[in-house]
Write a protein that holds these residues in place. Structure first.
Motif, PDB file in Angstrom:
ATOM      1  N   TYR A  98       0.840  -1.185   0.000  1.00  0.00           N
ATOM      2  CA  TYR A  98       0.000   0.000   0.000  1.00  0.00           C
ATOM      3  C   TYR A  98       0.882   1.244   0.000  1.00  0.00           C
ATOM      4  O   TYR A  98       1.915   1.283   0.660  1.00  0.00           O
ATOM      5  N   ASP A  99       0.439   2.251  -0.737  1.00  0.00           N
ATOM      6  CA  ASP A  99       1.118   3.537  -0.756  1.00  0.00           C
ATOM      7  C   ASP A  99       0.050   4.616  -0.774  1.00  0.00           C
ATOM      8  O   ASP A  99      -0.229   5.235  -1.791  1.00  0.00           O
ATOM      9  N   GLU A 100      -0.584   4.783   0.373  1.00  0.00           N
ATOM     10  CA  GLU A 100      -1.652   5.755   0.542  1.00  0.00           C
ATOM     11  C   GLU A 100      -1.215   6.752   1.604  1.00  0.00           C
ATOM     12  O   GLU A 100      -0.296   6.466   2.380  1.00  0.00           O
ATOM     13  N   PRO A 101      -1.861   7.911   1.679  1.00  0.00           N
ATOM     14  CA  PRO A 101      -1.424   8.928   2.643  1.00  0.00           C
ATOM     15  C   PRO A 101      -1.281   8.409   4.079  1.00  0.00           C
ATOM     16  O   PRO A 101      -0.323   8.736   4.759  1.00  0.00           O
ATOM     17  N   ASN A 102      -2.208   7.600   4.555  1.00  0.00           N
ATOM     18  CA  ASN A 102      -2.158   7.119   5.942  1.00  0.00           C
ATOM     19  C   ASN A 102      -1.821   5.639   6.058  1.00  0.00           C
ATOM     20  O   ASN A 102      -1.966   5.057   7.124  1.00  0.00           O
ATOM     21  N   LEU A 103      -1.398   5.039   4.946  1.00  0.00           N
ATOM     22  CA  LEU A 103      -1.103   3.607   4.962  1.00  0.00           C
ATOM     23  C   LEU A 103      -0.020   3.303   3.944  1.00  0.00           C
ATOM     24  O   LEU A 103      -0.264   3.322   2.743  1.00  0.00           O
ATOM     25  N   LYS A 104       1.181   3.064   4.452  1.00  0.00           N
ATOM     26  CA  LYS A 104       2.310   2.763   3.580  1.00  0.00           C
ATOM     27  C   LYS A 104       2.996   1.493   4.075  1.00  0.00           C
ATOM     28  O   LYS A 104       3.182   1.305   5.269  1.00  0.00           O
ATOM     29  N   THR A 105       3.359   0.649   3.121  1.00  0.00           N
ATOM     30  CA  THR A 105       4.104  -0.562   3.469  1.00  0.00           C
ATOM     31  C   THR A 105       5.488  -0.479   2.837  1.00  0.00           C
ATOM     32  O   THR A 105       5.696   0.227   1.848  1.00  0.00           O
ATOM     33  N   ASP A 106       6.418  -1.213   3.418  1.00  0.00           N
ATOM     34  CA  ASP A 106       7.772  -1.234   2.875  1.00  0.00           C
ATOM     35  C   ASP A 106       7.871  -2.287   1.770  1.00  0.00           C
ATOM     36  O   ASP A 106       6.868  -2.868   1.345  1.00  0.00           O
ATOM     37  N   ALA A 107       9.076  -2.548   1.311  1.00  0.00           N
ATOM     38  CA  ALA A 107       9.301  -3.477   0.199  1.00  0.00           C
ATOM     39  C   ALA A 107       8.812  -4.890   0.507  1.00  0.00           C
ATOM     40  O   ALA A 107       8.449  -5.644  -0.392  1.00  0.00           O
ATOM     41  N   LYS A 108       8.784  -5.258   1.798  1.00  0.00           N
ATOM     42  CA  LYS A 108       8.318  -6.593   2.190  1.00  0.00           C
ATOM     43  C   LYS A 108       6.806  -6.640   2.376  1.00  0.00           C
ATOM     44  O   LYS A 108       6.236  -7.707   2.590  1.00  0.00           O
ATOM     45  N   GLY A 109       6.145  -5.477   2.337  1.00  0.00           N
ATOM     46  CA  GLY A 109       4.707  -5.426   2.563  1.00  0.00           C
ATOM     47  C   GLY A 109       4.343  -5.192   4.010  1.00  0.00           C
ATOM     48  O   GLY A 109       3.218  -5.464   4.421  1.00  0.00           O
ATOM     49  N   ILE A 110       5.276  -4.649   4.787  1.00  0.00           N
ATOM     50  CA  ILE A 110       5.039  -4.432   6.213  1.00  0.00           C
ATOM     51  C   ILE A 110       4.760  -2.951   6.473  1.00  0.00           C
ATOM     52  O   ILE A 110       5.513  -2.087   6.023  1.00  0.00           O
ATOM     53  N   CYS A 111       3.696  -2.688   7.200  1.00  0.00           N
ATOM     54  CA  CYS A 111       3.352  -1.330   7.616  1.00  0.00           C
ATOM     55  C   CYS A 111       3.915  -1.129   9.016  1.00  0.00           C
ATOM     56  O   CYS A 111       3.562  -1.855   9.945  1.00  0.00           O
ATOM     57  N   ARG A 112       4.804  -0.132   9.146  1.00  0.00           N
ATOM     58  CA  ARG A 112       5.490   0.085  10.423  1.00  0.00           C
ATOM     59  C   ARG A 112       5.104   1.385  11.110  1.00  0.00           C
ATOM     60  O   ARG A 112       5.450   1.584  12.265  1.00  0.00           O
ATOM     61  N   ALA A 113       4.428   2.287  10.422  1.00  0.00           N
ATOM     62  CA  ALA A 113       4.195   3.607  11.000  1.00  0.00           C
ATOM     63  C   ALA A 113       2.799   4.131  10.686  1.00  0.00           C
ATOM     64  O   ALA A 113       2.640   5.177  10.096  1.00  0.00           O
ATOM     65  N   SER A 114       1.788   3.394  11.077  1.00  0.00           N
ATOM     66  CA  SER A 114       0.419   3.834  10.804  1.00  0.00           C
ATOM     67  C   SER A 114      -0.280   4.310  12.071  1.00  0.00           C
ATOM     68  O   SER A 114      -1.463   4.618  12.036  1.00  0.00           O
ATOM     69  N   GLY A 115       0.430   4.346  13.181  1.00  0.00           N
ATOM     70  CA  GLY A 115      -0.195   4.661  14.451  1.00  0.00           C
ATOM     71  C   GLY A 115      -0.743   3.411  15.127  1.00  0.00           C
ATOM     72  O   GLY A 115      -1.220   3.457  16.245  1.00  0.00           O
ATOM     73  N   GLY A 116      -0.649   2.290  14.431  1.00  0.00           N
ATOM     74  CA  GLY A 116      -1.109   1.019  14.974  1.00  0.00           C
ATOM     75  C   GLY A 116       0.062   0.066  15.109  1.00  0.00           C
ATOM     76  O   GLY A 116       1.221   0.479  15.068  1.00  0.00           O
ATOM     77  N   PRO A 117      -0.225  -1.215  15.236  1.00  0.00           N
ATOM     78  CA  PRO A 117       0.857  -2.197  15.380  1.00  0.00           C
ATOM     79  C   PRO A 117       1.609  -2.396  14.065  1.00  0.00           C
ATOM     80  O   PRO A 117       1.104  -2.046  12.991  1.00  0.00           O
ATOM     81  N   VAL A 118       2.786  -2.978  14.141  1.00  0.00           N
ATOM     82  CA  VAL A 118       3.508  -3.405  12.945  1.00  0.00           C
ATOM     83  C   VAL A 118       2.669  -4.545  12.359  1.00  0.00           C
ATOM     84  O   VAL A 118       2.327  -5.497  13.067  1.00  0.00           O
ATOM     85  N   ILE A 119       2.311  -4.425  11.080  1.00  0.00           N
ATOM     86  CA  ILE A 119       1.337  -5.335  10.491  1.00  0.00           C
ATOM     87  C   ILE A 119       1.623  -5.553   9.008  1.00  0.00           C
ATOM     88  O   ILE A 119       2.179  -4.678   8.341  1.00  0.00           O
ATOM     89  N   ALA A 120       1.258  -6.721   8.508  1.00  0.00           N
ATOM     90  CA  ALA A 120       1.365  -7.022   7.078  1.00  0.00           C
ATOM     91  C   ALA A 120       0.118  -7.797   6.679  1.00  0.00           C
ATOM     92  O   ALA A 120      -0.379  -8.627   7.443  1.00  0.00           O
ATOM     93  N   TRP A 121      -0.374  -7.528   5.477  1.00  0.00           N
ATOM     94  CA  TRP A 121      -1.603  -8.143   4.994  1.00  0.00           C
ATOM     95  C   TRP A 121      -1.337  -9.023   3.788  1.00  0.00           C
ATOM     96  O   TRP A 121      -0.493  -8.706   2.947  1.00  0.00           O
ATOM     97  N   PHE A 122      -2.099 -10.106   3.689  1.00  0.00           N
ATOM     98  CA  PHE A 122      -2.074 -10.967   2.511  1.00  0.00           C
ATOM     99  C   PHE A 122      -3.488 -11.472   2.278  1.00  0.00           C
ATOM    100  O   PHE A 122      -4.379 -11.265   3.110  1.00  0.00           O
ATOM    101  N   LYS A 123      -3.706 -12.099   1.128  1.00  0.00           N
ATOM    102  CA  LYS A 123      -5.044 -12.576   0.778  1.00  0.00           C
ATOM    103  C   LYS A 123      -5.056 -14.083   0.608  1.00  0.00           C
ATOM    104  O   LYS A 123      -4.069 -14.675   0.175  1.00  0.00           O
ATOM    105  N   ASP A 124      -6.197 -14.676   0.940  1.00  0.00           N
ATOM    106  CA  ASP A 124      -6.384 -16.094   0.665  1.00  0.00           C
ATOM    107  C   ASP A 124      -6.807 -16.251  -0.796  1.00  0.00           C
ATOM    108  O   ASP A 124      -6.978 -15.246  -1.502  1.00  0.00           O
TER     109      ASP A 124
END
Length: 130
Positions: free
Chosen positions: A92-118
């Motif tokens: 994700y590369d949105e104003p309040n939601l950005k992930t790094d190269a691995k797909g991990i969001c580290r600075a959203s004000g929430g927990p360190v998190i990564a999303w995937f789909k079934d």
């Protein structure tokens, strides 16, 4: 019936998938979860005695939100291990939601998190437990 009957119920959540055999393979083999099948539906048997029902729905539309969260000690380690099993993480590369190269969001004000789909497009996460 007592007024607190729901409070005492062993509630569980569920969501749909359009291909139960694919879902069973993904959850059981790719993710390594305990999965059982009965009457064309899957039950994911999670830690702590928690179950999640996955039911077939031919006209399934994936939810636009996270349906299942897995707290883990270290998201980086979880992402690495799942990536080796073929899981592809969302980016994700949105104003309040950005992930790094691995797909991990580290600075959203929430927990360190990564999303995937079934395989049905349902969103799942791994997030660092408090």
């Amino acid at each position: 019936m007592q007024p607190d009957f729901l409070k005492m119920s062993r509630a569980f959540s569920g969501y749909s998938a359009n291909d139960i055999p694919k879902a069973k393979s993904f959850y059981g083999e790719t993710l390594g979860l305990d999965v059982s099948e009965s009457n064309g539906m899957l039950t994911l048997h999670l830690a702590g005695g928690r179950d999640v029902l996955i039911y077939p729905k031919p006209n399934h539309t994936a939810a636009m939100f996270t349906v299942l969260n897995f707290p883990v000690e270290n998201v980086d380690d979880a992402v690495d291990a799942l990536s080796q099993r073929g899981v592809r993480f969302e980016h994700y590369d949105e104003p309040n939601l950005k992930t790094d190269a691995k797909g991990i969001c580290r600075a959203s004000g929430g927990p360190v998190i990564a999303w995937f789909k079934d395989p049905a497009g349902n969103v799942i996460s791994v997030l660092e437990a408090g």
